[in-house]
Design an enzyme around this catalytic site. Structure first.
Site, mmCIF file in Angstrom:
data_model
loop_
_atom_site.group_PDB
_atom_site.id
_atom_site.type_symbol
_atom_site.label_atom_id
_atom_site.label_comp_id
_atom_site.label_asym_id
_atom_site.label_seq_id
_atom_site.Cartn_x
_atom_site.Cartn_y
_atom_site.Cartn_z
ATOM 1 C CE LYS A 67 -3.874 1.961 2.512
ATOM 2 N NZ LYS A 67 -5.023 1.793 3.697
ATOM 3 C CB SER A 142 -7.844 3.615 2.764
ATOM 4 O OG SER A 142 -7.275 3.050 3.678
ATOM 5 C CB SER A 166 -8.087 0.729 5.706
ATOM 6 O OG SER A 166 -8.869 2.128 5.767
#
Lengths: 441, 441
Positions: A67, A142, A166
Site C-alpha cells: 500500500k 482505504s 481499511s
C-alpha cells in the site's frame, strides 16, 4: 506460495506472470507505482538463492504488493495525496524491511484512499480503483489497490493498513482474506499514520494459509514503534475444540437482507456454537471512534495543512478542518467510551470469537453516494466502516473471510474478532471456519 | 504517634489536646467540620482497645485530619464548594476506610481551595485559611487546611490530594512534610476528582516518620480504583549507599534569591552527590499540564455546571468555561508532551532523586496577587504550582521536606522526586536528606 516451496515455479516465472496479469488488469487502477525491471531484478536474485539451495526464508521470491502509505526505499510513497513528493523515502517501513530481508519481492505500490482518510478508494490523486469482481463497483478502501491486486490474481498477498476497516473492507468487497492484528502487535514504523491510537498494519491475501505464512515477518516487537513493546512474534496456532462464537446484533448493527442471508447460511455451515448477542450503544461508540479519528488526523496533519492546503483534496481538507472543531472535552468523552466498549466486549461472557458481516452491503456501484439497508439510509462511506470500526476502537485482532456471494455475484465477507493480543486464538477460529465454509472440510 | 506506641499518652488525652489546640487556633480556619463529641467517642473506643492490650494497629487512636474532598460517612463532604449538599456521604473513601479500620480517629474535615481547582486556598466556600507560621500569609493549597492543621500542631498528620502540588504546596509554605505517591500507587476511590489523569491522594505530617507509619494504610491496589491495579503495598525502605541527586535548573524553573540560598545551603548539608541538570522546554510541558487539567476538570464538571452554575465561585466557573474552549488537537498535543516529559526525566541519566525547591517563593501575603522572582513576574496561583506540576504530569512520587527558613522566618521546602512506582526508593533518599538537614545526623 506453495508452488514456490515445491519448486514448481521459479521466482522469475512467478514475477513474469504477475507482471503480465498486472498489465491485463491495468484498468482496475490497482497500482500507482510498478517497475517491471526492478521486479525482475529482485526475482533473479531470488532465483539465484533458491537454485543454490539457500533461500532466505520460505517466502523468498514471493511478490508482495505494498500500500502506498508504507515507506519504501525503492518506490515513492505518496499516500495517494498531492501533499507528498514523488520520491522514494530513504528507509523501508519495518514490515517492508522484514519482508525484503526474507527475500520477498517488493512488487509495486498500490492505490489507496487519499491519506487512508476514507473507505471507498474513490478519492485518490491517482484516481479510483475498480473491483475485479465487477469493475462497475468500488473496491472499498482505504487499501483498495491492495484488495484489487490480490483479488485480480496479480499477487498472492499485499500489505494494507486499517484504522476503521481499511484492510477488511476491500477484502470483504473483493472476496479475499484480510487480517488486522491487535493494536500494538505489529510495527507501524514507516507506515504513514492516519490516527495513531486506531491504526494497525494488515495483510490481504488470496488464502488464509498465505496470511499465516507471512505473519512471522509481521508480528512482534519493534524498537522503532513503542506501542509494540509487549508484542510477541507469531506463536503456533492452537487447535480449538469447540470454539464459542457470539453473533453481534443490535441497534446500529443492521445489515441488508442479502448479506444477512449469506452470513446466516455460512454460520450454519461452520457447525460452530453461535449465539446471538446484543451490543447496546453502538451509535455512541461509533461517535467515539469518529471523534478520536478526526482529532488525531487533524493533529497529525495540522502543520502541513496550514503550510499548503492545496496538497489535500477538498473532501479530505474538510475532514481535517472539522477535526479541529472538536473540543478536548469531546475527545475525553470519546476516550472514556473507548474503555467502556473494551470492557463491554470483554464482559460478553466466555467467547472465542465475535462475528459480524465485514460489510452490511455488497460492494456499491461506483458513483453511488448512499446505501439503504435494514431500515437505514447512510452514506456509502459510513456503510463501509459500519461494523469494522469496532475492532479499531477496541484494539481487537480481526479477520475477514469470504463466505459467499450475493445474487449478482458480488462477494460477502464474514468478520471474526478476537480478544486483544490473542491473535493466534482468533486465527485458530478463522482456520476452522474457513475449512468448513470454503474447503468443505 | 511514638508517644501512643510507648503508652505515654492515651488516645483520649491526645484527642483532648488536639481539640484544645484546634480551639486555640480556630482563627486559621483550618477545619470546616469538627465534632468534638464524635472525636472523643472514637478516642474512648481506642482507649478501650489499647487498655485491653489489643490495639487495631500501631496507629490505633491517632487523630487524622481529612481534606474535605475525601468522602466520609461521619462528616459531610463539600470540596469547599456550594455545589454539594452538607450531608455525610454513605461511604468512606478507601483510604479513610483503611485508616478507620486501623483505629485512627477521623478527626475533622479540613478547608481546601474550592474543588481543589487552585493552589492558594483563597477561594473556599468556608473562607480562606491562614498560615500558622504567620497568619498574614497564605497556606497555599489546595490542601491548605490540612497543612495548617498539621503545622499548628493540632494533628500529627492529615490527608490531602495533589493534582499540581496541592499536598506539597501547603507543606512547603507551612514548614511540614508532604508526600504525593506515584500515579496509580494509592487509591483515589471516594476522593472527589479534579483531573483524573493527574490526581493523587497524599499525606501531610509533622515528621517523615509519621508518613512512613501511615503509608501501609495508604499504598496498594484497590479494586474500586482501576488505576491502582498494579500497585503494591508499602515495601521496606531500602538503605541507599550514595544516592545521586540531580538539581533541576533551566528556563521556567527560576526561584527567588532567598529560596535559592536556603536550598543551596541545605543541599550542601545533605553531603550527597548533587549535580545541576538543565531541563529544556519547561514552558511547553507546563502548558501541557494546564491543558490536561482544564480539559479533564471541564469534562468532570460539565453536567453539573450546566445544571447549576451558581454552585461554583466565579473564578472556578471561569476556569471550567475556559477548559471547554480547548480543542481535541490541543489535548492530544498535551498528551504527547506528557509522554515526552516522562521520557526526558527518565533519560537524565543514573539518578536516585530529582530535587527542586517546593516553591519558588516563601508563603505570599494574603491578598498579594503577583509574585516576582528570578526575573519573572507571575500570578500567586502560578507561583504555587511553579515546580510541583512536573510530578503530576510525569506521575512521579514526590515529597516536600522542610529545609530552612527565610530571613522573616517563613519556611522553605525542598522537593525530592523519584521514578514512577519507586516510592520506597524516593523515601530512602528523603529519610537520608531529612536526617542530615533536620536532625543533625
Amino acid at each position: 506460495m506453495a508452488q514456490l516451496a515445491r519448486g514448481a515455479v521459479t521466482p522469475s516465472l512467478l514475477a513474469e506472470r504477475a507482471l503480465a496479469r498486472a498489465g491485463e488488469c491495468a484498468g482496475l487502477n490497482a497500482f500507482v507505482a510498478l517497475d517491471a525491471a526492478h521486479v525482475l531484478r529482485q526475482a533473479a536474485e531470488a532465483d539465484a538463492r533458491r537454485s543454490r539451495g539457500s533461500p532466505a526464508s520460505p517466502i523468498d521470491g514471493v511478490p508482495i504488493a505494498v500500500k502506498d502509505n508504507y515507506l519504501t526505499i525503492d518506490y515513492p510513497t505518496t499516500a495517494c495525496s498531492r501533499a507528498l513528493p514523488l520520491e522514494p523515502a530513504g528507509v523501508d517501513a519495518t514490515i517492508v524491511a522484514n519482508l525484503r530481508r526474507a527475500g520477498a519481492i517488493i512488487f509495486g505500490k498500490t492505490n489507496m484512499h487519499e491519506w487512508a482518510y476514507g473507505a471507498t478508494n474513490a478519492t485518490s490523486s491517482f484516481g479510483p480503483t475498480r473491483n475485479p469482481r465487477n469493475p462497475d463497483h468500488i473496491t472499498g478502501g482505504s487499501s483498495g489497490g491492495s484488495g484489487a491486486a490480490v483479488a485480480a490474481g496479480v499477487v498472492a498477498a499485499a500489505l494494507g493498513s486499517d484504522t476503521g476497516g481499511s484492510v477488511r473492507i476491500p477484502s470483504g468487497a473483493c472476496g479475499i482474506y484480510g487480517f488486522k492484528p491487535s493494536y500494538g502487535r505489529a510495527s507501524r514504523h514507516g507506515v504513514l499514520p492516519l490516527s495513531w491510537s486506531l491504526d494497525a498494519p494488515g495483510l490481504l491475501a488470496a488464502a488464509l494459509e498465505d496470511i499465516l505464512l507471512l505473519l512471522p515477518y509481521f508480528l512482534g516487537a519493534d524498537a522503532c514503534d513503542p506501542t509494540t513493546a509487549r508484542s510477541r512474534p507469531l506463536e503456533p496456532i492452537p487447535d480449538l475444540d469447540a470454539p464459542r462464537v457470539l453473533n453481534l446484533v443490535g441497534n446500529g448493527l443492521e445489515r441488508s437482507a442479502e448479506v444477512d442471508q449469506v452470513m446466516s447460511t455460512a454460520l450454519i455451515r461452520t457447525g460452530l456454537d453461535v449465539t446471538d448477542r446484543e451490543v447496546e450503544g453502538a451509535a455512541a461508540y461509533f461517535a467515539a471512534w469518529e471523534a478520536i479519528l478526526h482529532c488525531e488526523a487533524s493533529s497529525y496533519h495540522g502543520a502541513q495543512l496550514d503550510r499548503d492546503p492545496s496538497g489535500y483534496s477538498p473532501v479530505t481538507r474538510a475532514h481535517l478542518e472539522a477535526g479541529r472543531m472538536l473540543t478536548g472535552v469531546d475527545l475525553l468523552k470519546a476516550q472514556k467510551l473507548r474503555g467502556q466498549l473494551m470492557a463491554h466486549l470483554d464482559g460478553l461472557g466466555d467467547w472465542d470469537a465475535l462475528v459480524l458481516p465485514t460489510l452490511p452491503v455488497v460492494a456499491p456501484l461506483i458513483g453511488d453516494e448512499w446505501q439503504s439497508f435494514g431500515g437505514r439510509k447512510v452514506t456509502t462511506q459510513d456503510s463501509m466502516t459500519w461494523f469494522c470500526w469496532i475492532g479499531n476502537l477496541a484494539g481487537l485482532p480481526c479477520i475477514s473471510i469470504p463466505c459467499g456471494a450475493s445474487s449478482n455475484g458480488l462477494p460477502v465477507g464474514m468478520m471474526l474478532m478476537g480478544r486483544p493480543g490473542a491473535d493466534e486464538h482468533l486465527l485458530a477460529v478463522a482456520r476452522r471456519v474457513d475449512r468448513r465454509i470454503n474447503m468443505g472440510a
